[in-house]
Design an enzyme around this catalytic site. Structure first.
Site, short mmCIF file in Angstrom:
data_model
loop_
_atom_site.label_atom_id
_atom_site.label_comp_id
_atom_site.label_asym_id
_atom_site.label_seq_id
_atom_site.Cartn_x
_atom_site.Cartn_y
_atom_site.Cartn_z
N LYS A 67 0.80 -1.13 -0.19
CA LYS A 67 -0.09 0.02 0.06
C LYS A 67 0.76 1.49 -0.07
O LYS A 67 0.57 2.70 -0.46
CB LYS A 67 -1.66 0.14 0.95
N GLY A 128 -0.48 -0.20 13.31
CA GLY A 128 0.22 -0.63 12.41
C GLY A 128 -0.22 0.59 10.78
O GLY A 128 -0.83 1.11 11.36
N GLY A 237 -13.61 -8.97 9.77
CA GLY A 237 -13.41 -7.70 8.64
C GLY A 237 -14.14 -8.28 7.11
O GLY A 237 -13.83 -7.59 6.18
#
Length: 281
Positions: A67, A128, A237
């Site tokens: 990312k 994170g 998730g």
């Protein structure tokens, strides 16, 4: 105008990714003969692989650990990407690569599905890259105070700086804290399989509230199991994954992450149904 019809999710590892399942379902509903595949791409080879793509490629989904590299490769970025320093969606336009962060919107939309339309105070477990997206999402839902539980308080410093930009007070709290203030929402942003000491799990659980754990491949997690054992609500998730993928489809089809597609309810339902089969970003 884009003419490419090839898409893929890149990451390392990548075999577990459900993105092809989700995107495939969406493009079938849309009647688009596009391909969407997985490719294992180490961070060290990201730029080389990206430079090797031809005009048949339309876009990429980027998962960990790519990312930051995708952010750096973007000539233009949306606000959520600029805030978090993370891009998970690349639109490969002739005029330049456009980068988006759809993780933030995925978290917002998944929380709203759980009935959380507004929150004043919340907790994030972990500091994170995903924690930054969680913080922006909470700010968009109105949060003004967010507690961040992390093993190293220094790791929370970038989130404190981000909080200053968002108007959110970020309070670092160590994992070994004896107790935690009650919160209506806790977002666990730890990697799958992360180990948390039983005492820390119990202290977090005792604070109660809804738990949204970004993990889905390692389910149940230690936190979600403790929540459920106590009769508390814990969700994986998968909701975040579903909704961030829908936002990616908006980007790849219409070029605008904020503009709903025609028949989007039907598209979302098909993607949700596709998730009901496999469980595996």
């Amino acid at each position: 105008m884009l003419t490419g019809t090839r898409l893929a999710v890149w990451g390392d590892p990548i075999a577990h990714s459900l993105s092809p399942v989700l995107h495939g379902a969406a493009y079938r509903v849309l009647g688009l003969d596009w391909t969407y595949e997985r490719r294992q791409v180490p961070e060290s080879l990201f730029d080389e692989f990206l430079a090797g793509l031809d005009e048949s490629w339309r876009g990429l989904s980027c998962t960990m650990p790519l990312k930051a590299a995708a952010f750096a490769a973007s000539a233009e970025r949306d606000r959520r990407a600029e805030l978090t320093g993370a891009v998970n969606t690349l639109l490969l336009e002739p005029a330049g690569i456009r980068g988006f962060n759809t993780d933030v919107g995925g978290i917002v939309r998944s929380l709203r599905e759980e009935g959380v339309d507004r929150v004043d105070d919340a907790r994030i477990v972990g500091a994170g890259a995903t924690a930054a997206s969680a913080l922006v999402a909470l700010a968009e839902l109105g949060a003004t105070h967010v507690e961040v539980v992390a093993r190293r308080p220094l790791a929370v410093a970038p989130l404190e700086e981000l909080g200053d930009r968002l108007g959110v007070v970020v309070l670092p709290v160590p994992f070994d804290a004896a107790g935690h203030a009650a919160m209506p929402v806790t977002i666990a942003a730890l990697p799958g399989g992360a180990r948390v000491a039983p005492a820390s799990v119990e202290a977090l659980r005792d604070a109660g509230g809804l738990l949204v754990d970004v993990v889905y491949g390692h389910w149940p997690t230690a936190l979600s199991a403790a929540w459920e054992d106590a009769g508390l609500r814990a969700v994986s998730g998968l909701g975040m994954l579903l909704h961030q993928a829908l936002l990616q489809v908006r980007v790849f089809v219409g070029g605008d992450v904020e503009a709903p597609l025609a028949g989007e309810d039907v598209i979302l339902a098909a993607m949700r149904e596709a998730l009901a089969g496999p469980v595996g970003g």
